[in-house]
Design a protein around this motif. Structure first.
Motif, short mmCIF file in Angstrom:
data_model
loop_
_atom_site.label_atom_id
_atom_site.label_comp_id
_atom_site.label_asym_id
_atom_site.label_seq_id
_atom_site.Cartn_x
_atom_site.Cartn_y
_atom_site.Cartn_z
N ALA A 1 30.92 39.71 9.11
CA ALA A 1 30.10 40.43 8.15
C ALA A 1 30.05 41.92 8.48
O ALA A 1 30.08 42.78 7.59
CB ALA A 1 28.68 39.84 8.12
N GLN B 1 27.17 31.79 15.15
CA GLN B 1 26.48 32.80 14.34
C GLN B 1 27.01 34.20 14.66
O GLN B 1 27.14 35.04 13.79
CB GLN B 1 24.97 32.76 14.62
CG GLN B 1 24.27 31.56 13.99
CD GLN B 1 22.81 31.53 14.36
OE1 GLN B 1 22.44 31.68 15.52
NE2 GLN B 1 21.96 31.31 13.36
N ASN C 1 25.25 31.55 7.03
CA ASN C 1 25.17 31.19 8.44
C ASN C 1 23.76 31.35 9.01
O ASN C 1 23.58 31.49 10.22
CB ASN C 1 26.17 32.02 9.24
CG ASN C 1 27.60 31.57 8.97
OD1 ASN C 1 28.08 30.64 9.59
ND2 ASN C 1 28.25 32.20 8.00
N PRO D 1 22.02 44.11 -2.12
CA PRO D 1 23.23 44.78 -2.59
C PRO D 1 23.66 44.35 -4.00
O PRO D 1 24.13 45.17 -4.78
CB PRO D 1 24.28 44.40 -1.55
CG PRO D 1 23.52 44.06 -0.32
CD PRO D 1 22.19 43.57 -0.75
N ALA E 1 30.15 34.83 12.72
CA ALA E 1 29.86 35.15 11.32
C ALA E 1 29.33 36.59 11.20
O ALA E 1 29.73 37.35 10.30
CB ALA E 1 28.83 34.17 10.76
N SER F 1 26.43 40.24 3.09
CA SER F 1 25.12 39.56 3.02
C SER F 1 25.31 38.07 2.68
O SER F 1 24.58 37.22 3.17
CB SER F 1 24.17 40.26 2.04
OG SER F 1 24.39 39.85 0.72
N ASN F 2 26.32 37.77 1.86
CA ASN F 2 26.64 36.36 1.57
C ASN F 2 27.08 35.60 2.82
O ASN F 2 26.67 34.46 3.04
CB ASN F 2 27.80 36.28 0.56
CG ASN F 2 27.33 36.43 -0.87
OD1 ASN F 2 26.13 36.53 -1.12
ND2 ASN F 2 28.26 36.46 -1.81
N ILE F 3 27.94 36.24 3.62
CA ILE F 3 28.43 35.60 4.85
C ILE F 3 27.25 35.30 5.78
O ILE F 3 27.14 34.21 6.34
CB ILE F 3 29.46 36.52 5.56
CG1 ILE F 3 30.73 36.66 4.71
CG2 ILE F 3 29.81 35.97 6.95
CD1 ILE F 3 31.70 37.73 5.19
N LEU F 4 26.36 36.27 5.91
CA LEU F 4 25.20 36.07 6.79
C LEU F 4 24.31 34.94 6.29
O LEU F 4 23.90 34.07 7.06
CB LEU F 4 24.40 37.37 6.90
CG LEU F 4 25.12 38.51 7.62
CD1 LEU F 4 24.28 39.78 7.59
CD2 LEU F 4 25.42 38.13 9.06
N LEU G 1 21.57 33.74 8.78
CA LEU G 1 21.20 35.04 9.35
C LEU G 1 20.74 35.98 8.24
O LEU G 1 21.19 35.87 7.10
CB LEU G 1 22.40 35.66 10.08
CG LEU G 1 22.89 34.92 11.33
CD1 LEU G 1 24.29 35.38 11.71
CD2 LEU G 1 21.93 35.14 12.50
#
Lengths: 253, 253
Positions: free
Chosen positions: B163, B156, A185, B208, B159, A179-182, A187
């Protein structure tokens, strides 16, 4: 049968409320912090306390606190009940051996957050006891809230707890990392929710090794290199990516 | 609209069958291995082939093979269709830039195993295209099978793929590692299934980070030490345990 709790955290809260709903009388809830004791006690008609000296004699005393704290408070709870049990996945039953004539463990195999309700009926409850009498009491108590009560020993419970950390705590942390990666970016994590659901759903019918997919399984080195390049400014993520990728490669069917 | 496939793996199989069910005519299925081409082609009334020279002109050619293979076969598929698309999470759309007048990407965000059916309607499909015309064709095709079609660019998508590897491939591998631990200790993986389900269920309603539980979050060092001792003869498991435990500690709320 009268039951009291030492502890007011996630497991204590859900377990006390389930037992209360099943008709058990919950006498007292102890917590170092009286506000925490109060918060739980209020929902189940129990008395909140924050002094061990105030613990009254009951039939079953359920001690549900962190493992570190449990080792320390054993002397304080000695002889406060006929049956004293803990709910730790890791600590042996023997930690309670001088606490009461009957001792035991009730380990519910589930992840509890105070704000999220769970369906107790399907939660496996692992019990262990010091005597046949204790087994009888503890199984009755566990079966009042769950259909999946099994007897396992301390060594098996330790293995089960380690396995649960991998399957649950670590998986949830991976959800957080993704969720951090998204988020970084632009998303939404909502995009991944169907995938998370399907990944967990799959292993109801397939052994996890057969459900495995992804670049590590396919030996897709170009994709793995692209991902590592993507993660190069975050050593923690890079390290986790490599550790799990290498492990998947070494576990191929 | 006539569609052909290059590839017969998990994604190609599920996607071709979904498009066939939605009424699309699937003309050919190419695979290096004619038996694999045959297996998929037979289910959707298509012609199996294993020679690029036999690929007929169609409206949309969907290339769904490993990333390594895709880079190599680009010259072989040039000008075989009005619109040529790939299904990779990692490769940029530009890898197809000389392949056709219209190019694009259709990236279904799901884990596919050939033997497990999926519900396409809820699978997010990420599309990217080179032109408005291509967008129109590709969105129409994607919306014929899914209610969740979104346009994202190549960066995107990369990424999102990383993820997804964390949330899906790595989680599934953790399920596998935990099933190994249980098996070695005479316990069934069935015991953990409610926990896996609840862990995935929780993040539908909680972020999360708020759903996190376990010894690393609690800072329960005694339990962590017990677990590391339990894993001491398996450096791979020990390494993964440490990497994830340290990461959880560093991400505390």
């Amino acid at each position: 049968m009268k039951v009291s709790f030492v502890g007011s955290g996630n497991v204590a809260t859900h377990l006390a409320q389930a037992l209360f709903t099943a008709g058990y009388e919950i006498v007292q809830v102890y917590s170092r912090n009286i506000e925490n004791a109060n918060r739980l006690a209020n929902t189940i008609g129990a008395l909140p306390i924050n002094d061990y000296l105030e613990i009254k004699q009951v039939d079953v005393l359920i001690v549900s606190i962190t493992d570190d704290a449990l080792a320390q408070i054993v002397p304080e709870i000695t002889d406060k009940a006929v049956l004293i049990i803990h709910t730790s996945g890791t600590l042996p039953m023997s930690i309670l051996e001088k606490s009461a004539s009957q001792i035991g463990v009730l380990y519910p195999l589930q992840t509890f957050s105070i704000t999220k309700e769970v369906n107790w009926l399907t939660i496996p409850i692992c019990v262990e006891t010091s005597s046949e009498e204790a087994t009888c009491t503890l199984k009755k108590l566990a079966q009042a809230i769950s259909n999946e009560v099994i007897y396992i020993n301390s060594d098996q419970r330790k293995a089960l707890h380690v396995a649960a950390v991998f399957a649950c705590n670590f998986s949830n942390h991976l959800y957080h990392l993704s969720s951090n990666i998204l988020e970084k970016n632009g998303l939404s994590f909502d995009l991944l929710k169907p995938l998370v659901a399907e990944t967990a759903e799959k292993i109801k019918t397939l052994p996890p090794i057969q459900a495995q997919t992804g670049p590590a399984l396919r030996g897709d080195e170009k994709t793995i290199a692209t991902h590592l390049k993507f993660l190069e400014n975050d050593p923690t993520l890079e390290n986790i990516y490599l550790a799990l990728t290498n492990s998947i490669k070494s576990h191929k069917k």
